[in-house]
Design an enzyme around this catalytic site. Structure first.
Site, PDB file in Angstrom:
ATOM      1  N   LEU A 101     -49.679 -27.240  17.207  1.00 57.57           N
ATOM      2  CA  LEU A 101     -50.571 -27.541  18.332  1.00 57.57           C
ATOM      3  C   LEU A 101     -51.030 -26.234  18.942  1.00 57.57           C
ATOM      4  O   LEU A 101     -50.235 -25.301  19.084  1.00 57.57           O
ATOM      5  CB  LEU A 101     -49.848 -28.378  19.398  1.00 57.57           C
ATOM      6  N   ASP A 105     -56.281 -32.810  37.753  1.00 55.85           N
ATOM      7  CA  ASP A 105     -56.658 -32.847  39.160  1.00 55.85           C
ATOM      8  C   ASP A 105     -55.759 -33.801  39.942  1.00 55.85           C
ATOM      9  O   ASP A 105     -55.240 -34.778  39.390  1.00 55.85           O
ATOM     10  CB  ASP A 105     -58.121 -33.292  39.284  1.00 55.85           C
ATOM     11  N   HIS A 118     -48.119 -29.434  42.838  1.00 46.58           N
ATOM     12  CA  HIS A 118     -48.460 -28.531  41.733  1.00 46.58           C
ATOM     13  C   HIS A 118     -47.254 -28.324  40.814  1.00 46.58           C
ATOM     14  O   HIS A 118     -47.404 -28.277  39.585  1.00 46.58           O
ATOM     15  CB  HIS A 118     -48.956 -27.194  42.275  1.00 46.58           C
TER      16      HIS A 118
END
Length: 243
Positions: free
Chosen positions: A132, A21, A38
């Protein structure tokens, strides 16, 4: 660089989930358009993905776009979709080489056909990787996921594919988007907001939480190491009594 040896001497979360966020606010404070924030946030993902295996983290789940984010301006939404495409194109070879498996959760059928195809392609390309698991939540909401899971379970029961007598927390999990993933041990949220915003409501029931007063573009591998070190000092009892 983070001291990974020290991290491994403590308890390390197998699964870290992050609410990324603050990208827009980070950009606005610098006089930049929100989409610039962003883009910086997407670039930050690479550093965190690369850092996780060395810290002992096996699963990383990132909240990239919620079911509520469609309420934003069309310009911002379209820009975010372009960034998702950009990330997949730019990072697919790197993820494959690094042993990272990528998968997506959420209402992908509501995304454009070309983006869906790109998502499926990178999932198939990296399916055998084990260093991962990077899960990206796009058009995702926890309540919506639980409702969809309940509907899928009811349909399976109706056709005889599932026996309601076998219903348990574990068996219900197979109908969730996260089927096959362990529950998150540690959930992080950046930007200073202190709420979970409909993220992994079922899965994070016993997760540890950290709410960080920095925006996602300022979240570094060192920040992650500090969060993991703090996690290692916590006493996780799961309802039992210490000792």
């Amino acid at each position: 660089m983070p001291n990974t040896r020290a991290l491994h001497r403590r308890a390390v979360p197998e699964h870290v989930a992050i609410i990324m966020d603050g990208n827009g606010r980070w950009a606005t404070r610098r006089g930049m358009p929100r989409l610039a924030g962003h883009k910086r946030g997407v670039e930050r993902v690479r550093e965190i993905v690369e850092a996780c295996p060395g810290m002992g983290v096996k699963h990383l789940t990132l909240f990239a776009f919620s079911t509520e984010n469609w309420k934003r301006s069309s310009g911002e939404v379209n820009g975010l979709m372009r960034l998702f495409r950009w990330y997949i194109r730019k990072e697919s070879a790197r993820l494959l080489e690094a042993g990272v498996r990528m998968r997506f959760i959420g209402m992908r059928h509501r995304l454009s056909a070309d983006l869906q195809a790109m998502m499926t392609q990178i999932e198939e390309l990296t399916a055998e990787n084990t260093d991962l698991t990077l899960t990206v939540a796009i058009d995702y909401g926890g309540r919506c996921e639980i409702l969809r899971a309940a509907r899928k379970m009811a349909e399976a029961a109706k056709t005889g594919a599932f026996d309601l007598d076998d219903l348990s927390e574990d068996s219900f999990g197979q109908f969730l988007d996260t089927d096959g993933l362990p529950d998150p041990d540690l959930v992080l949220r950046t930007s200073g907001e202190v709420r979970i915003s409909n993220y992994l409501l079922w899965q994070a029931a016993y997760a540890e939480y950290d709410f960080l007063d920095i925006c996602w573009p300022d979240f570094t591998a060192e920040t992650l190491a500090q969060c993991i070190a703090s996690y290692g000092e916590r006493d996780r009892r799961f309802g039992a009594v210490a000792g």
